[in-house]
Design an enzyme around this catalytic site. Structure first.
Site, PDB file in Angstrom:
ATOM      1  N   LEU A 247       0.903  -1.016   0.077  1.00  0.00           N
ATOM      2  CA  LEU A 247      -0.001   0.002  -0.066  1.00  0.00           C
ATOM      3  C   LEU A 247       0.884   1.184   0.136  1.00  0.00           C
ATOM      4  O   LEU A 247       1.443   1.639   1.053  1.00  0.00           O
ATOM      5  CB  LEU A 247      -0.855  -0.140   1.121  1.00  0.00           C
ATOM      6  CG  LEU A 247      -1.801  -1.364   1.328  1.00  0.00           C
ATOM      7  CD1 LEU A 247      -2.846  -0.874   2.337  1.00  0.00           C
ATOM      8  CD2 LEU A 247      -2.467  -1.650  -0.105  1.00  0.00           C
ATOM      9  N   ASP A 248       0.860   1.916  -1.001  1.00  0.00           N
ATOM     10  CA  ASP A 248       2.014   2.814  -1.391  1.00  0.00           C
ATOM     11  C   ASP A 248       1.437   4.149  -0.853  1.00  0.00           C
ATOM     12  O   ASP A 248       0.184   4.456  -1.100  1.00  0.00           O
ATOM     13  CB  ASP A 248       2.169   3.182  -2.899  1.00  0.00           C
ATOM     14  CG  ASP A 248       3.366   4.131  -2.973  1.00  0.00           C
ATOM     15  OD1 ASP A 248       4.414   4.151  -2.867  1.00  0.00           O
ATOM     16  OD2 ASP A 248       2.754   5.454  -3.871  1.00  0.00           O
ATOM     17  N   ALA A 249       2.397   4.691  -0.029  1.00  0.00           N
ATOM     18  CA  ALA A 249       1.984   6.187   0.611  1.00  0.00           C
ATOM     19  C   ALA A 249       0.648   6.485   1.429  1.00  0.00           C
ATOM     20  O   ALA A 249       0.106   7.231   1.387  1.00  0.00           O
ATOM     21  CB  ALA A 249       1.993   7.261  -0.443  1.00  0.00           C
ATOM     22  N   VAL A 250       0.334   5.335   1.915  1.00  0.00           N
ATOM     23  CA  VAL A 250      -1.130   5.014   2.516  1.00  0.00           C
ATOM     24  C   VAL A 250      -1.314   5.828   3.747  1.00  0.00           C
ATOM     25  O   VAL A 250      -2.414   6.225   4.062  1.00  0.00           O
ATOM     26  CB  VAL A 250      -1.388   3.457   2.936  1.00  0.00           C
ATOM     27  CG1 VAL A 250      -0.476   3.093   3.924  1.00  0.00           C
ATOM     28  CG2 VAL A 250      -2.704   3.222   3.036  1.00  0.00           C
TER      29      VAL A 250
END
Length: 589
Positions: A247-250
């Protein structure tokens, strides 16, 4: 478990997420919609709580889809035609990396407009320059596949954003907007660009929220249509073989005025909701949160073993770099002693190099400003770049070191020396032995150096550590006895092969930090069934260090040996003399 019980759980999540949002639907209707989008059947699979979905054999290779390419120049055109880079990468992993590595993280492989894939234009397509979904499925048949869910933002050139401008669906209400007069001073930023970007739309001038760049426009998850879109994307990835989600930059997902707009309760609840939905169709899927933030905040993404299965261990890269450049283990040791063991069913995701740089925010409070400044200075001396961010007071401060790890470790703060390869391998021997799952950047496996040409062509700092190898050039380097690439590659594979066979290196095996001299760093691991003990000790300095075995309290009735060198420890062995950057893994079996 029945669908009715699943619906109740989903409604509980939605109540926490949308409690302060006026919706044009009921939570029951929204829950049913999300469950149908995820295609949850009845009976629904009920995941086993606190179950470890990994063991000591799990190690993840991190690469771009085109990290290795086969180029058809005039001389090679007949014998070696061009092929999709995903196919080339797949072949390299199969022929060169198995069985030591059993999982592959392919960085964003979707059509994009900037940021090397992290400004996604279409989430359900494979970039034609890389290959297609069949290539992705083929890879997933041989290794556990990890993929990015770029969940905070998408490209300003996406169909969704074009629809937002034109006032059309889908997309019209998908993006976060604000007024320039709003109180935004508290908002945490990882970049120096203005937060808001003025955009002329069918509905008039609007200011869209751009946490990272003006080509990366933030979604508005207060609109449940956005949430449903991402559930559909997850379902698509599952159908195509993805079993680990990054989960990128969540951490930036939910925005609320007059807050820092990072790590908000709604963000954590969205992760819990996604985990609930995913686990009830594929119980063995792993969710990893990418939150490049101070250590204490990062740890919160474990939740109560009900949020991320794994979190990126972001403090490790800068702390380890500091340790090996300074020859002093104090800060690394103190951090290790403060880290709580991960609960069963959760694990740290350890890495020391990646497609991004070495973040400095995760050592806030762990290193002082003098130590950080010294790392910044040495990085520049070794050809690296430094990326800045805008602090809440408006000043620019170092955010990230951009440099190939092989070059960053070519010497100490005093300058380059002859111990570069040994220092580089020592860093990885530490990472491979720590509690958690190792993630190995492909350019560390290959000993890749700074790519100044890519940096000059792009003028993006991170490009310096995103080299593209021509397959023929790479294979020639790996077969050349005089090339450091071959030396590094062979040594890495040897360390990984040893690691895979040790139950004491299970990601959740017991770990205790050892109290040794400043020039040594060490910890003890014990297998979950307590049958294997492992003392991992490292000389992190450029001088020979003496390890007194009495300090380790080796059990006299056991037979001990160093798994790396093969040296047996006898009753007569009182001390070990560790050469600069030597690693020892002392095992009782």
């Amino acid at each position: 478990m029945t669908l009715e019980l699943l619906q109740q759980r989903v409604i509980q999540h939605l109540t926490c997420i949308y409690g302060e949002v006026d919706l044009n639907t009921t939570l029951e209707q929204l829950a049913d919609r999300l469950i149908n989008t995820m295609q949850c059947d009845d009976p629904v699979r009920d995941p086993t709580p606190h179950k470890n979905r990994w063991d000591e054999q799990d190690m993840i290779l991190i690469a771009y889809g085109d990290s290795i390419i086969r180029h058809a120049n005039t001389e090679e055109a007949v014998a070696k035609p061009e092929e999709p880079p995903l196919h080339t990468l797949h072949r390299f992993v199969k022929n060169q990396c198995l069985p030591e590595l059993n999982a592959l993280h392919i960085l964003p492989f979707y059509p994009y407009s900037s940021d090397e894939g992290f400004a996604v234009m279409n989430y359900v397509q494979v970039n034609e320059a890389l290959g297609n979904w069949q290539h992705i499925r083929d890879i997933s048949a041989d290794v556990r596949l990890m993929a990015d869910l770029v969940i905070n933002h998408c490209s300003s050139r996406s169909v969704w954003f074009e629809n937002f401008i034109q006032g059309k669906e889908p997309g019209r209400g998908y993006f976060k907007t604000a007024n320039p007069t709003d109180e935004l001073i508290q908002v945490v930023r990882p970049r120096t660009s203005p937060l808001l970007q003025a955009v002329e739309t069918k509905d008039g001038l609007q200011h869209v929220w751009c946490t990272f760049s003006h080509d990366q426009v933030d979604f508005d998850f207060a609109n449940p249509d956005v949430l449903n879109e991402f559930v559909a994307i997850i379902r698509h990835y599952l159908d195509n073989g993805v079993r680990i989600f990054r989960l990128d930059a969540v951490a930036f997902l939910w925005k609320k005025l007059n807050t820092r707009c990072i790590n908000l309760p709604e963000t954590h609840e969205v992760i819990r909701l996604l985990r609930t939905l995913i686990e009830h169709v594929e119980p063995n899927v792993i969710i990893i949160t990418e939150t490049n933030i101070p250590n204490r905040e990062n740890l919160s993404y474990f939740g109560n073993a009900n949020e991320a299965h794994c979190i990126y261990n972001f403090s490790l890269p800068p702390l380890l770099l500091h340790t090996l450049l300074s020859g002093n283990s104090t800060a690394l040791k103190h951090w290790m002693m403060s880290m709580p063991p991960a609960q069963q069913g959760t694990a740290y995701f350890n890495f020391i190099a990646s497609h991004d740089g070495i973040g400095l925010r995760p050592v806030e409070g762990l290193l002082d400003q003098t130590q950080i400044a010294e790392m910044v200075s040495t990085t520049a001396k070794y050809g690296g770049k430094v990326s800045l961010r805008t602090a809440p007071d408006g000043t620019n401060t170092p955010y990230e070191l951009n440099i190939a790890l092989f070059d960053a470790l070519q010497g100490t703060h005093r300058g380059p020396d002859k111990w570069g390869i040994a220092r580089f391998l020592c860093a990885h021997a530490i990472m491979f032995a720590l509690e958690g799952i190792p993630g190995l950047y492909i350019h560390s496996l290959l000993g890749t150096t700074n790519d100044y040409e890519r940096f000059e062509n792009s003028q993006h700092n991170r490009a310096i550590n995103r080299h593209r190898w021509q397959e023929s050039d790479l294979l020639a380097k790996l077969s050349n006895e005089n090339a450091h690439h071959r030396t590094v590659f062979k040594a890495m594979k040897n360390l990984m092969a040893i690691r895979k066979a040790q139950s004491a290196f299970h990601p959740n095996a017991t770990q205790y930090t050892l109290h040794l001299s400043e020039g040594l760093f060490g910890f003890w691991r014990q297998s979950i069934n307590r049958s294997q003990s492992m003392f991992c000790v490292y000389n992190i300095s450029d001088e020979t260090q003496t390890l007194t075995l009495a300090d380790l309290n080796l059990i006299g009735t056991e037979q001990w040996r160093d798994l790396i060198s093969g040296e047996q420890i006898t009753e007569q062995t009182q001390t070990l003399s560790l050469t600069p950057y030597q690693a020892v893994w002392l095992s009782n079996k």
